[in-house]
Design an enzyme around this catalytic site. Sequence first.
Site, short mmCIF file in Angstrom:
data_model
loop_
_atom_site.label_atom_id
_atom_site.label_comp_id
_atom_site.label_asym_id
_atom_site.label_seq_id
_atom_site.Cartn_x
_atom_site.Cartn_y
_atom_site.Cartn_z
N ASN A 9 0.87 -1.18 0.00
CA ASN A 9 0.00 0.00 0.00
C ASN A 9 0.90 1.22 0.00
O ASN A 9 1.49 1.56 1.02
CB ASN A 9 -0.89 -0.03 1.25
CG ASN A 9 -1.74 1.24 1.38
OD1 ASN A 9 -1.77 2.07 0.48
ND2 ASN A 9 -2.42 1.37 2.50
N TRP A 10 0.98 1.87 -1.16
CA TRP A 10 1.91 3.01 -1.29
C TRP A 10 1.37 4.27 -0.61
O TRP A 10 2.08 5.26 -0.51
CB TRP A 10 2.16 3.30 -2.76
CG TRP A 10 2.87 2.21 -3.51
CD1 TRP A 10 3.25 0.98 -3.04
CD2 TRP A 10 3.27 2.25 -4.89
NE1 TRP A 10 3.87 0.26 -4.04
CE2 TRP A 10 3.90 1.02 -5.19
CE3 TRP A 10 3.17 3.21 -5.90
CZ2 TRP A 10 4.42 0.72 -6.44
CZ3 TRP A 10 3.68 2.91 -7.15
CH2 TRP A 10 4.30 1.68 -7.42
N LYS A 11 0.09 4.25 -0.25
CA LYS A 11 -0.55 5.44 0.34
C LYS A 11 -0.33 6.65 -0.58
O LYS A 11 -0.28 6.46 -1.80
CB LYS A 11 -0.04 5.66 1.76
CG LYS A 11 -0.18 4.37 2.61
CD LYS A 11 -0.03 4.57 4.08
CE LYS A 11 -0.18 3.23 4.78
NZ LYS A 11 -0.14 3.33 6.23
N HIS A 95 -9.56 1.32 5.07
CA HIS A 95 -8.28 1.49 5.78
C HIS A 95 -8.49 2.45 6.94
O HIS A 95 -9.28 3.39 6.84
CB HIS A 95 -7.23 2.04 4.80
CG HIS A 95 -5.84 1.98 5.35
ND1 HIS A 95 -5.38 2.88 6.28
CD2 HIS A 95 -4.84 1.10 5.13
CE1 HIS A 95 -4.13 2.56 6.61
NE2 HIS A 95 -3.78 1.48 5.93
N GLU A 97 -6.84 4.83 7.97
CA GLU A 97 -6.60 6.25 7.63
C GLU A 97 -7.84 6.86 6.99
O GLU A 97 -8.11 8.06 7.16
CB GLU A 97 -5.36 6.37 6.73
CG GLU A 97 -4.08 6.12 7.53
CD GLU A 97 -2.94 5.49 6.75
OE1 GLU A 97 -2.96 5.50 5.52
OE2 GLU A 97 -2.01 4.97 7.42
N GLU A 167 -5.26 -4.71 10.65
CA GLU A 167 -4.24 -3.68 10.80
C GLU A 167 -4.49 -2.92 12.10
O GLU A 167 -5.30 -1.97 12.11
CB GLU A 167 -4.28 -2.71 9.63
CG GLU A 167 -4.02 -3.34 8.29
CD GLU A 167 -3.44 -2.33 7.29
OE1 GLU A 167 -2.40 -2.66 6.71
OE2 GLU A 167 -4.00 -1.24 7.13
N GLY A 173 2.73 2.39 10.76
CA GLY A 173 3.70 3.47 10.61
C GLY A 173 4.44 3.82 11.88
O GLY A 173 5.11 4.85 11.96
N SER A 213 3.59 -2.03 10.22
CA SER A 213 5.05 -2.08 10.40
C SER A 213 5.66 -3.43 10.01
O SER A 213 6.63 -3.88 10.63
CB SER A 213 5.42 -1.71 11.84
OG SER A 213 5.03 -0.37 12.13
N GLY A 234 3.04 -1.20 4.22
CA GLY A 234 3.05 0.23 3.91
C GLY A 234 4.45 0.71 3.62
O GLY A 234 4.97 0.55 2.50
N GLY A 235 5.12 1.26 4.62
CA GLY A 235 6.44 1.87 4.44
C GLY A 235 7.44 0.98 3.71
O GLY A 235 8.17 1.46 2.82
P1 13P Z 1 3.15 0.47 7.62
O1 13P Z 1 3.67 -0.83 7.04
O2 13P Z 1 3.89 1.66 7.13
O3 13P Z 1 3.01 0.40 9.10
O4 13P Z 1 1.65 0.65 7.04
C1 13P Z 1 0.76 -0.39 7.16
C2 13P Z 1 -0.47 -0.05 6.42
O5 13P Z 1 -1.21 0.84 6.77
C3 13P Z 1 -0.76 -0.83 5.20
O6 13P Z 1 -2.05 -0.59 4.73
#
Ligand code: 13P
Length: 261
Positions: A9-11, A95, A97, A167, A173, A213, A234-235
Site C-alpha cells: 500500500n503506497w498510500k 483502511h 486512515e 491492521e 507506521g 510495520s 506500507g512503508g
Molecule cells: P506500515 O507498514 O507503514 O506500518 O503501514 C501499514 C499499512 O497501513 C498498510 O495498509
Amino acid sequence: MRRFFIAGNWKMNKAKDEACGLVEGILAGIEGCPHVDIAVCPPFTFLDTAAQKAVNTPLMIGAQNVYYRESGAYTGEISPPMLKSVGCGYVIIGHSERRIYFKETDSEINRKVHMCLKNGLIPILCVGETIGQKNDGRTFDVLNSQVIYGLEGIDDHLVRNIIIAYEPVWAIGTGVTASGDQVEEIHRFIRNTIREFACDEVSAGVRIIYGGSVNSGNAVDLLARDNVDGALVGGASLKAGPFCEIVKIAESLARTISIPG
Ligand code: 13P
C-alpha cells in the site's frame, strides 16, 4: 489451500517516474515466487501505468479506495467500473486512515464492498483497533463489529473471495508490530467471527492478512502462523528491495498443502 497474499500500500507517495521505477524494480525482484500472490496499490493517478507494466506478469494491481456508485455526478470520486477498466483487480476498503481522517463509516465501507464484488473487484477489507480501544480491552468487540458490518449482506460464495486485512492502528507506521502470537490469536478470532455467518468451508478459505510495520525482519515470525495468510505492507513497500524480500520470505514459507482454518 490459502495462498499467501502480499500487497504493498503506497498510500499518498511517489511521483509518476518514481512509481514507474518502483513497479519495474518489483517486477525484477519477484521472479521465482510462483506460490505467492503479489499486488501493489499505487495512488489512483498511477494505476493505469502500473497495470500496463504488469500485463502478463505475476504482479497484480489494487486501488487504495473507491466510491460505492458506478457512475454519476460525484465530483472527485472514482468508481469500481473505472478501476476495472484500467486493469485493477483489488481495492483496499476501510483502511484506518480513511476511517479516521475521512470519517468513513461501516455502512459506507459495506456499500463499497458490495459494489466492488458486483464489478468483479476483490475487496481488501481493513479492520483494526486503535490504541485507546486496545487499552480499554475492546479489541475483540471492535473487530467483531467491523467484520460483521463490513461483510453484511454478502453471499457466502462471494465472501470466500474477500481478503481481510487486520491492521491494528497502533502498529501502522509506528515501527511497533503486533507479535506473531498476538496476530495469530486475532486472526483466529476473525475467522471464527466469519464462521458465525458463513459456512465452514468459506470461513476456512478466506485469507486474513496482517498489516502494521511489517518488514523483512519481522515477516518470518508473522507469516509462519497458520492463520496469517499474507501482509499488507506500507512503508516497506516504497522500495523494491525491502518489498521483494518480504515476498521472498512468503515464498520460502509457502504452503503447498491444505491447512485447517
Ligand atoms: P506500515 O507498514 O507503514 O506500518 O503501514 C501499514 C499499512 O497501513 C498498510 O495498509
